[in-house]
Design a protein around this motif. Structure first.
Motif, PDB file in Angstrom:
ATOM      1  N   GLY A   1       0.823  -1.207   0.000  1.00 34.81           N
ATOM      2  CA  GLY A   1       0.000   0.000   0.000  1.00 34.81           C
ATOM      3  C   GLY A   1       0.858   1.259   0.000  1.00 34.81           C
TER       4      GLY A   1
ATOM      5  N   ASP B   1       9.888  -4.113   9.435  1.00 35.75           N
ATOM      6  CA  ASP B   1       9.201  -5.359   9.072  1.00 35.75           C
ATOM      7  C   ASP B   1       7.684  -5.211   9.053  1.00 35.75           C
ATOM      8  OD1 ASP B   1       9.265  -5.149  11.906  1.00 35.75           O
ATOM      9  OD2 ASP B   1       8.545  -7.227  12.025  1.00 35.75           O
TER      10      ASP B   1
ATOM     11  N   ARG C   1       3.371  -6.808   6.959  1.00 35.84           N
ATOM     12  CA  ARG C   1       2.147  -7.167   7.689  1.00 35.84           C
ATOM     13  C   ARG C   1       0.905  -6.799   6.894  1.00 35.84           C
ATOM     14  NH1 ARG C   1       2.350  -6.848  14.010  1.00 35.84           N
ATOM     15  NH2 ARG C   1       4.554  -7.283  14.373  1.00 35.84           N
ATOM     16  N   TYR C   2      -0.178  -7.516   7.212  1.00 35.56           N
ATOM     17  CA  TYR C   2      -1.475  -7.177   6.625  1.00 35.56           C
ATOM     18  C   TYR C   2      -2.194  -6.209   7.570  1.00 35.56           C
ATOM     19  CZ  TYR C   2      -0.799 -10.705   3.098  1.00 35.56           C
ATOM     20  OH  TYR C   2      -0.308 -11.406   2.029  1.00 35.56           O
TER      21      TYR C   2
ATOM     22  N   GLN D   1      -3.360  -7.121  10.980  1.00 40.41           N
ATOM     23  CA  GLN D   1      -2.369  -7.616  11.933  1.00 40.41           C
ATOM     24  C   GLN D   1      -1.693  -6.499  12.713  1.00 40.41           C
ATOM     25  OE1 GLN D   1      -0.062  -9.661   9.013  1.00 40.41           O
ATOM     26  NE2 GLN D   1      -0.937 -11.635   9.544  1.00 40.41           N
TER      27      GLN D   1
END
Ligand SMILES: Nc1ncnc2c1ncn2[C@@H]1O[C@H](COP(=O)(O)OP(=O)(O)OP(=O)(O)O)[C@@H](O)[C@H]1O
Ligand SMILES: [Mg+2]
Lengths: 254, 283
Positions: free
Chosen positions: A108, A139, A143-144, A147
């Motif tokens: 995104g 990191d 992630r989504y 999460q």
């Protein structure tokens, strides 16, 4: 100094079949100077979101004109419009919903960079740098949205908005969905960005919390039923409201 | 707490993955077998030998023989090719066509949307198989025309589904964010809309495989689909209905083949639905 954003007579009329036309935004005009932070306050339904959706061209204006950095953008389409989004970005009210649930936060944040032709590798590096700038570890790019917490997601959304180094950042109630402490953190982040970028970043800050606006904005507009009813320095507007509605809005909070 | 939920998620994800691999493999196996069916038959499926007609299953003919003495197992294996391939082709056509129409309608709105949706209403309001019969009748018999006829009546379901899903996606905040990221319409559709709507559509098509297999068989039975002596499960069943009481293996063999294939594809459909749910994914 030429204003970064100039809005003239902007009007939005929703016409629904079988119902009377509804004027959500009624001929508003204002301008925003480089480096300035302008707040817009007003109760729910006063037309704030409709106004900024017209400015970002997510919604077509019924009337009026929008000048971004001196360029008329009211009727731009396609490629021309996409170019405008390199100067203007937005942070949405609902952080989690503003990221595609099927793509990582990194995807995104990097989307706009990929669209302006950056390579995959460069994009990844830039995304990690942006995340760091917004106070998130690198990191998080993998992630989504479901999460991470709302506050973390909003930081990522700010990182996404900053990716193309926009001159105008629009925050539509960017802190409303967050709890008070996280709200404060996000505001601190925005403040930091402002002091780093000086005149190259202007902010349009939509909010219905008058105290946040007082802390954060240089100038404030009060919207009521689609019109701007008052304008001024936050302390003045709050200390000596000229308009009856503003008076009530302040009374209801203090 | 968090650790526990994460572990639970992982277990769920693993079991979905396991099922996906299992049923996916079975489905692929079925398709590959049907593709190479000619080389897998124990006997010649078209060789008639009336002296061994209507023999019940034994060691030599595992599923018995039909009324012309042809080996049923070989016929079922060879029939898989026509049945499975024509069904998959049909489902692929209606899925692609319906989704394309639905996405265009949902995205564009306006007059195009109205026109295409009224057309699809027309098809939906008509009793499907009757219409397919009419179309197949006009086009003439043959498997190809049966597929065209069924495709013509079956796409609207997918168009409706894709349209409503597209409309819902269009209004989300992430679509607005993606627009602000400077993505073109094509990119928005292929990167954001399609991945988000394809799950329910694929599930529908998986679950449709069984129906379509039966409808193709029905058309074959009426002489508007596969023609004898081509082995096709549906027509094999229909042709031998009269032998059901005396030599049930002749009717049941293709029936069980249909049952097993339909079940594999249905289970695969369910699994894909679970897998497509984003909450069952990620760590
Ligand atoms: N698509 C639409 N069709 C018809 N009316 C609409 C539409 N969108 C918004 N409105 C109406 O316009 C008015 C202004 O809505 P808007 O979302 O701009 O308010 P807001 O100031 O952002 O409120 P909030 O603080 O709750 O976000 C509301 O009365 C709303 O019902
Ligand atoms: Mg709003």
């Amino acid at each position: 100094m030429e204003p970064i954003l100039k809005v003239e007579n902007l009007t939005k009329v929703f016409s629904r079949s079988g119902q009377e036309d509804f004027t959500a935004v009624n001929s508003i005009r204002f301008s925003l100077n480089p480096g300035e932070c302008l707040g817009i306050i007003g109760e729910s339904g006063s037309g704030k979101t409709t106004a900024v959706n017209m400015i970002t061209r997510l919604l077509d204006a019924t009337e009026g004109s929008i000048l971004l950095d001196g360029e008329e953008i009211t009727h731009l389409k396609g490629r021309e419009l996409r170019k405008v989004y390199r100067k203007m970005q937005m942070v949405f009210q609902t952080p989690t919903d503003s990221f595609d649930p099927r793509r990582t936060l990194g995807d995104g944040i990097g989307e706009s960079l990929r669209n302006i032709g950056m390579s995959r590798k460069e994009t990844r590096e830039e995304v990690e740098r942006l995340l760091g700038k917004c106070g998130l570890p690198a990191d998080f790019a993998d992630r989504y949205p479901h999460q991470v917490s709302g506050g973390q997601c909003q930081r990522a959304a700010i990182a996404r908005a900053l990716a193309v180094k926009p001159r105008l950042l629009i925050c539509d109630e960017a802190t409303s969905a967050l709890d008070v402490t996280v709200q404060k953190e996000i505001l601190e982040l925005l403040n930091e960005l402002r002091s780093q970028q000086g005149n190259s970043l202007s902010i349009l800050f939509i909010c219905h919390d008058i105290s946040l606006v007082q802390q954060f904005c240089d100038r404030v507009l009060v919207m009521y039923h689609g019109s701007i009813v008052e304008e001024g320095v936050p302390d003045d507007v709050i200390g000596h409201p000229q308009n009856e509605y503003t008076q009530r809005l302040i009374d209801s909070i203090l | 707490m968090r650790e526990v939920t994460i572990r639970k998620q992982r277990i769920k994800k693993d079991s979905v993955k396991f099922r996906l691999i299992l049923f996916g493999t079975l489905a692929v196996l079925l398709i590959v077998c049907s593709f190479f069916s000619e080389y897998l038959t124990p006997c010649d499926p078209y060789l008639q030998d009336l002296s061994i007609a209507k023999q019940p299953p034994d060691a030599e003919h595992l599923l018995g023989t039909d009324r012309y003495g042809r080996d049923m197992l070989s016929r079922v294996i060879v029939g898989s090719r026509t049945s499975i391939f024509s069904t998959l082709l049909l489902v692929a056509i209606i899925t692609a066509l319906g989704t394309a129409v639905g996405v265009v309608c949902g995205w564009n709105g306006k007059a195009l949307d109205t026109v295409l949706m009224r057309i699809s209403d027309l098809f939906l309001a008509f009793p499907g198989l009757v219409f397919a019969l009419a179309v197949a009748g006009v086009l003439g018999g043959g498997l190809q025309n049966a597929i065209i006829a069924l495709a013509a009546i079956s796409w609207p379901k997918y168009a409706r589904l894709a349209r409503s899903q597209t409309l819902a996606q269009k209004e989300t905040a992430w679509m607005k964010a993606a627009k602000l990221s400077g993505s073109s319409t094509v990119k928005l559709i292929f990167k954001h809309i399609l991945p988000n709507i394809i799950g329910p559509i694929l599930v529908t098509s998986m679950l449709d495989i069984g129906t379509m297999m039966m409808e193709l068989a029905a058309l074959s039975f009426l002489g508007l689909g596969a023609k004898p002596p081509i082995a096709e499960w549906g027509s094999m069943m229909s042709d031998t209905r009269s032998l059901m009481t005396t030599s049930p293996w002749i009717t049941f063999s293709p029936g069980i083949a249909i049952f097993i294939s339909v079940m594999i594809f249905n289970l695969l459909g369910d699994t894909i639905r679970d897998y497509a749910d984003p909450k069952s994914r990620g760590r």
